[in-house]
Write a protein that holds these residues in place. Structure first.
Motif, PDB file in Angstrom:
ATOM      1  N   UNK A  32      77.280   1.207  -3.817  1.00 33.06           N
ATOM      2  CA  UNK A  32      76.891  -0.171  -3.496  1.00 33.06           C
ATOM      3  C   UNK A  32      78.139  -1.031  -3.279  1.00 33.06           C
ATOM      4  N   UNK A  33      79.165  -0.826  -4.101  1.00 33.58           N
ATOM      5  CA  UNK A  33      80.420  -1.562  -3.929  1.00 33.58           C
ATOM      6  C   UNK A  33      81.122  -1.136  -2.641  1.00 33.58           C
ATOM      7  N   UNK A  34      81.103   0.154  -2.354  1.00 29.30           N
ATOM      8  CA  UNK A  34      81.754   0.651  -1.143  1.00 29.30           C
ATOM      9  C   UNK A  34      81.035   0.170   0.116  1.00 29.30           C
ATOM     10  N   UNK A  35      79.732  -0.084   0.032  1.00 26.41           N
ATOM     11  CA  UNK A  35      78.992  -0.615   1.174  1.00 26.41           C
ATOM     12  C   UNK A  35      79.464  -2.033   1.501  1.00 26.41           C
ATOM     13  N   UNK A  36      79.865  -2.776   0.479  1.00 21.05           N
ATOM     14  CA  UNK A  36      80.377  -4.133   0.682  1.00 21.05           C
ATOM     15  C   UNK A  36      81.789  -4.088   1.243  1.00 21.05           C
ATOM     16  N   UNK A  37      82.614  -3.182   0.710  1.00 19.77           N
ATOM     17  CA  UNK A  37      83.989  -3.037   1.185  1.00 19.77           C
ATOM     18  C   UNK A  37      84.348  -1.556   1.260  1.00 19.77           C
ATOM     19  N   UNK A  38      84.183  -0.935   2.415  1.00 21.98           N
ATOM     20  CA  UNK A  38      84.462   0.498   2.562  1.00 21.98           C
ATOM     21  C   UNK A  38      85.896   0.902   2.208  1.00 21.98           C
ATOM     22  N   UNK A  39      86.875   0.011   2.376  1.00 19.26           N
ATOM     23  CA  UNK A  39      88.275   0.346   2.048  1.00 19.26           C
ATOM     24  C   UNK A  39      88.448   0.623   0.563  1.00 19.26           C
ATOM     25  N   UNK A  40      87.593   0.067  -0.260  1.00 20.64           N
ATOM     26  CA  UNK A  40      87.685   0.237  -1.705  1.00 20.64           C
ATOM     27  C   UNK A  40      87.526   1.700  -2.115  1.00 20.64           C
ATOM     28  N   UNK A  41      86.719   2.454  -1.368  1.00 21.09           N
ATOM     29  CA  UNK A  41      86.466   3.865  -1.681  1.00 21.09           C
ATOM     30  C   UNK A  41      87.766   4.655  -1.831  1.00 21.09           C
ATOM     31  N   UNK A  42      88.708   4.473  -0.942  1.00 23.92           N
ATOM     32  CA  UNK A  42      89.961   5.218  -0.984  1.00 23.92           C
ATOM     33  C   UNK A  42      90.821   4.916  -2.191  1.00 23.92           C
ATOM     34  N   UNK A  43      90.629   3.771  -2.797  1.00 25.25           N
ATOM     35  CA  UNK A  43      91.379   3.418  -4.003  1.00 25.25           C
ATOM     36  C   UNK A  43      90.741   3.991  -5.263  1.00 25.25           C
ATOM     37  N   UNK A  44      89.448   4.323  -5.191  1.00 25.77           N
ATOM     38  CA  UNK A  44      88.698   4.780  -6.356  1.00 25.77           C
ATOM     39  C   UNK A  44      88.466   6.293  -6.327  1.00 25.77           C
TER      40      UNK A  44
END
Length: 89
Positions: A32-44
């Motif tokens: 759900x967080x990655x849907x808001x900001x896909x760039x966040x996925x690569x940091x997590x």
């Protein structure tokens, strides 16, 4: 709804939304967080979709156990904190 919050250190590099989600497992909440900001996925997550070694997640004050599948359960009132692990001396 479960609430997912990210450490301020991550916010220096990428927008980190606070997410309220009906997810019942951690992976769904993170998605759900990655849907808001896909760039966040690569940091997590790493390339295999596992939690990065420099990231620690706590659900209701307890460290998550499933670092690969991210199947730890979330309750309707769960609080999830996603942090970058600190290292160095």
């Amino acid at each position: 709804m479960a609430r997912i919050e990210f450490t301020p250190q991550l916010h220096r590099f990428v927008d980190t939304p606070v997410v309220d989600t009906p997810a019942t497992v951690l992976r769904q909440g993170l998605d759900a967080a990655f849907a808001i900001n896909p760039r966040l996925r690569g940091y997590i997550l790493d390339d295999q979709g596992h939690l990065r070694v420099n990231v620690v997640i706590f659900i209701d004050g307890r460290r998550v156990r499933d670092l690969r599948g991210l199947t730890d359960p979330l309750g309707p009132e769960s609080r999830v904190h996603v942090l970058q692990a600190l290292s160095g001396g």
